[in-house]
Enzyme design. Structure first.
Site, short mmCIF file in Angstrom:
data_model
loop_
_atom_site.label_atom_id
_atom_site.label_comp_id
_atom_site.label_asym_id
_atom_site.label_seq_id
_atom_site.Cartn_x
_atom_site.Cartn_y
_atom_site.Cartn_z
N SER A 95 -14.82 -3.71 -6.73
CA SER A 95 -13.58 -2.65 -6.52
C SER A 95 -13.39 -1.94 -7.98
O SER A 95 -13.24 -0.89 -8.03
CB SER A 95 -12.60 -3.46 -5.95
N TYR B 109 -9.32 -9.09 -1.42
CA TYR B 109 -8.71 -9.63 -0.05
C TYR B 109 -8.32 -10.86 0.15
O TYR B 109 -7.42 -11.41 0.82
CB TYR B 109 -10.26 -9.46 0.87
N TYR C 104 -10.30 -2.23 -2.29
CA TYR C 104 -10.24 -3.65 -2.54
C TYR C 104 -11.75 -4.03 -2.03
O TYR C 104 -12.68 -3.52 -1.37
CB TYR C 104 -9.17 -4.24 -1.59
N CYS C 105 -11.84 -5.43 -2.99
CA CYS C 105 -13.16 -6.21 -2.45
C CYS C 105 -12.77 -7.45 -2.36
O CYS C 105 -11.55 -7.74 -1.87
CB CYS C 105 -14.05 -6.06 -3.79
N PHE C 106 -13.51 -8.46 -2.56
CA PHE C 106 -13.05 -9.85 -2.35
C PHE C 106 -12.08 -10.47 -3.18
O PHE C 106 -11.09 -11.10 -2.84
CB PHE C 106 -14.20 -10.77 -2.13
#
Length: 387
Positions: free
Chosen positions: A105, A126, A97-99
């Site tokens: 990602s 996230y 995951y990224c933001f």
């Protein structure tokens, strides 16, 4: 074709399984808050992320993406790829995951795919997972009741929660906060950030939901703040409106409980045992003995905590308890005696904690459904009808 990415409807299963997570955001983002079970293996470090952000503002998305590819190439890319691959080999179920589930990602997922590793990412990243976790906390009251265990300091409330957890689902807020909730409540390890505390609280509530179909969830009576972290308003209000059981133990028993938790089960108790088993003169004054150093540091922490409540305690009583604490430390250093700690503990209970706690209960006009000793409460809970 990639593995099926994780949608919001699948987050409950993801968290219940304690799925290993790879957070590819920059370290500064990870420090501010991350999903439980995540390791930070960033695609861009803090400096690189800042440069990409500046380029995005000044030149647009295409230039920012191109800069990212330029910076993360060659040996830099190989090194970061290796970290991801090593982690996934150890944790084959890992999810990325990224933001927002965007470029970072997606690019990580693509590079891993090219290396023969196919791993899903969290759609929405996230940000969406965080919203899901906050919603979990806010909506917990809709399906689950709480039963709050209250009682003066040292009553053994936390122990009671663990002893009865085979009969009732129980939530240990102090364990999640890594703090016992008082001025002396630090556990010797850093507390989580506020965001990480909320995220872990939500995961614990998700897991409790699987076991709380009939019985209420037991929770210890806490103030809004536990150390530096704060319970979300919705959950705190749920606690304050819940049914209450009062653990009523005599002062001597409570002092013994506190002595066990704050002296015996700490470096003070550990150093005491080591010194009992070793030639006594060899250890006196030897600051190179790690448990001994830690014990003296803990006495310093207790003195600082006492100073922090000195105004509420009052000048004369502060001086009295301070002298007792100094005497207990001297007994430990010179005689390897630790039982004298009970003197300052008992005075602190009588002078400070009892008036503070009982005054709070009176202001709240607490009307418990049951009041009795710790064992009487356990017996009551065993016979209480599940609803």
């Amino acid at each position: 074709m990639f593995n099926h990415n994780i949608s919001i409807d699948e987050l409950t299963a993801l968290f219940l399984a304690d799925t290993p997570l790879i957070d590819v955001r920059a370290p500064v983002e990870f420090t501010q808050g991350a999903l439980p079970g995540a390791i930070n293996l960033p695609i861009l470090n803090d400096e690189e992320r800042a440069r990409v952000g500046t380029t995005y503002k000044q030149q647009g998305a295409e230039a920012a993406v191109q800069l990212g590819y330029t910076m993360i190439s060659g040996s830099v890319k190989q090194d970061r790829m290796q970290q991801w691959l090593d982690f996934i080999r150890q944790h084959p179920q890992a999810v990325l995951y990224c933001f927002r589930g965007g470029k970072r990602s997606q690019i990580t997922q693509q590079w891993l795919k090219e290396a023969g590793i196919d791993r899903p990412l969290i759609t929405g990243g996230y940000k969406l997972a965080r919203q899901f976790l906050i919603s979990t906390i806010d909506r917990f009251h809709e399906k689950h009741r709480l039963l709050v265990i209250t009682g003066p300091t040292g009553s053994g409330k936390t122990r009671l929660l663990h002893e009865i957890s085979h009969r009732y689902p129980a939530l240990d807020i102090e364990a999640i906060a890594r703090h016992r909730g008082s001025a002396f409540g630090g556990m010797g390890i850093p507390q989580p950030s506020q965001v990480d505390f909320e995220n872990q609280l939500a995961i614990n509530l998700l897991k409790l939901s699987q076991n709380a179909q009939t019985n209420p969830v037991l929770v210890e009576d806490e103030s809004r703040h536990t150390g530096r972290v704060c319970l979300p308003a919705s959950f705190f209000e749920h606690m304050r409106s819940a049914e209450i059981i009062w653990v009523d133990e005599p002062v001597e028993a409570r002092v013994n409980n506190i002595f066990e938790d704050y002296i015996l089960a700490t470096p003070i108790g550990q150093a005491h045992q080591i010194r009992k088993a070793t030639t006594f003169p060899d250890l006196v004054g030897k600051t190179g003995a790690t448990p001994y150093q830690q014990a003296l540091a803990l006495f310093d922490q207790y003195a600082a905590a006492l100073q922090a409540i000195s105004k509420k305690l009052g000048g004369d009583r502060f001086q009295e308890v301070s002298l007792d604490l100094d005497f207990a430390r001297s007994d430990f250093e010179n005689k390897n005696e630790i039982r004298t700690n009970k003197v300052w503990i008992e005075k602190l209970v009588k002078y400070y904690y009892d008036p503070l706690y009982l005054g709070s209960l009176q202001r709240r006009q607490v009307n418990p459904c049951f009041k009795g000793s710790k064992q009487a409460v356990i017996d009551y809970l065993h016979t209480r009808k599940a609803t």
